[in-house]
Write a protein that holds these residues in place. Structure first.
Motif, PDB file in Angstrom:
ATOM      1  N   LEU A   4       0.895  -1.168  -0.056  1.00 40.94           N
ATOM      2  CA  LEU A   4      -0.032  -0.112   0.032  1.00 40.94           C
ATOM      3  C   LEU A   4       0.948   1.204   0.039  1.00 40.94           C
ATOM      4  O   LEU A   4       1.718   1.260   1.028  1.00 40.94           O
ATOM      5  CB  LEU A   4      -0.906   0.014   1.093  1.00 40.94           C
ATOM      6  N   THR A  57      -4.901   5.598   6.053  1.00 40.28           N
ATOM      7  CA  THR A  57      -4.170   4.252   6.129  1.00 40.28           C
ATOM      8  C   THR A  57      -4.788   3.394   6.782  1.00 40.28           C
ATOM      9  O   THR A  57      -4.790   2.321   6.629  1.00 40.28           O
ATOM     10  CB  THR A  57      -2.788   4.628   6.543  1.00 40.28           C
ATOM     11  N   LEU A  61      -5.915  -0.361   5.334  1.00 37.45           N
ATOM     12  CA  LEU A  61      -5.763  -1.591   6.034  1.00 37.45           C
ATOM     13  C   LEU A  61      -6.683  -2.443   6.706  1.00 37.45           C
ATOM     14  O   LEU A  61      -6.831  -3.542   6.407  1.00 37.45           O
ATOM     15  CB  LEU A  61      -4.565  -1.137   7.159  1.00 37.45           C
ATOM     16  N   TYR A  71      -2.264  -6.579   3.441  1.00 35.81           N
ATOM     17  CA  TYR A  71      -0.929  -5.891   2.751  1.00 35.81           C
ATOM     18  C   TYR A  71       0.332  -6.348   3.616  1.00 35.81           C
ATOM     19  O   TYR A  71       0.092  -6.711   4.912  1.00 35.81           O
ATOM     20  CB  TYR A  71      -0.822  -4.242   2.823  1.00 35.81           C
ATOM     21  N   VAL A  74       3.675  -0.995   3.949  1.00 36.78           N
ATOM     22  CA  VAL A  74       3.227   0.236   3.588  1.00 36.78           C
ATOM     23  C   VAL A  74       3.996   1.394   3.344  1.00 36.78           C
ATOM     24  O   VAL A  74       5.322   1.378   4.065  1.00 36.78           O
ATOM     25  CB  VAL A  74       2.265   0.740   5.066  1.00 36.78           C
ATOM     26  N   ALA A 182       0.312   1.817  10.283  1.00 34.63           N
ATOM     27  CA  ALA A 182       0.941   0.650   9.909  1.00 34.63           C
ATOM     28  C   ALA A 182       1.149  -0.274  11.258  1.00 34.63           C
ATOM     29  O   ALA A 182       1.227  -1.563  11.134  1.00 34.63           O
ATOM     30  CB  ALA A 182       2.125   0.804   8.972  1.00 34.63           C
ATOM     31  N   VAL A 189       7.059  -0.207   7.625  1.00 35.95           N
ATOM     32  CA  VAL A 189       6.802   1.245   6.773  1.00 35.95           C
ATOM     33  C   VAL A 189       8.026   1.852   6.295  1.00 35.95           C
ATOM     34  O   VAL A 189       9.002   1.602   6.978  1.00 35.95           O
ATOM     35  CB  VAL A 189       5.984   2.140   7.528  1.00 35.95           C
TER      36      VAL A 189
END
Length: 231
Positions: A4, A57, A61, A71, A74, A182, A189
């Motif tokens: 993502l 975000t 998610l 995912y 990120v 995340a 991340v």
């Protein structure tokens, strides 16, 4: 691995999705967030600032988890300011850590980050091996990226940030919010920033937004095969 990519604005998302991959509209997420899918990654326009980025975000998610399509990584991406001499205009920075640079308190003895006050955290390390691999693939600076709620516009503020974070190469407004979301989902991340201006006195005439967008587009063109190789 599903990836993502979160940008602040549509122009940054267009640079990311315009890196040569086929694109398709994704589902409209709760809150009206726009999601675009490519073969290598999904791109989310999350809004400006850490709070908006965190909310967007976290929404993306959660929707992915609920659909059974989680995912694995990120990425916070876009343009930003570069700290000279580490990151000149037109260069690209890949985070080795994402740092909340102004989340804390002013005291008579100076600034204290929120973790020094006993609350929360101000640093999210990026996965060392992966972020180094991405930086090498891009020929990018591999260094901390600062998240600020107010963009630096003076030499004094730039000097203050440099003194507190001497290795920092870039500043932007969304990375730490993306990183917080995340982390809540147990995901790594990385932040990728193309430099449009030097951190310091605000001088719009010196900004090179077009050049930075082109650098961002080229960076993701180079990253496609690298991301597709990740398990």
């Amino acid at each position: 691995m599903r990836v993502l990519v979160v940008t602040a604005v549509a122009a940054e998302a267009a640079a990311v999705t315009g890196a040569g991959a086929d694109t398709a509209p994704g589902p409209v997420l709760p809150g009206g967030y726009a999601l675009t899918r490519t073969p290598a990654y999904d791109v989310l326009v999350g809004g400006v600032g850490p709070a908006a980025a965190a909310a967007a975000t976290a929404t993306a998610l959660a929707v992915a988890d609920a659909a059974g399509e989680p995912y694995g990584l990120v990425v916070s991406a876009g343009i930003g300011g570069g700290f000279p001499p580490h990151a000149p205009v037109g260069s690209v920075v890949v985070s080795d850590s994402v740092v909340a640079a102004d989340l804390g308190a002013e005291t008579p003895d100076g600034y204290l980050p929120v973790d020094a006050l006993g609350f929360g955290r101000t640093v999210h390390p990026s996965p060392a091996g992966l972020s180094a691999l991405l930086a090498e693939a891009l020929g990018a600076v591999h260094a901390p990226v600062l998240t600020v709620s107010t963009v630096t516009g003076s030499a004094a503020r730039a000097a203050e940030l440099t003194a507190r974070h001497p290795r920092a190469a870039a500043e932007a407004m969304e990375g730490f919010g993306v990183a917080e979301a995340a982390a809540a989902h147990g995901l790594p991340v990385v932040e990728i920033r193309a430099v449009s201006n030097a951190v310091g006195p605000r001088d719009r005439a010196a900004w090179r937004i077009g050049d930075a967008m082109a650098a961002l587009r080229q960076a993701f063109h180079q990253l496609v095969p690298v991301l597709q190789e990740q398990p």
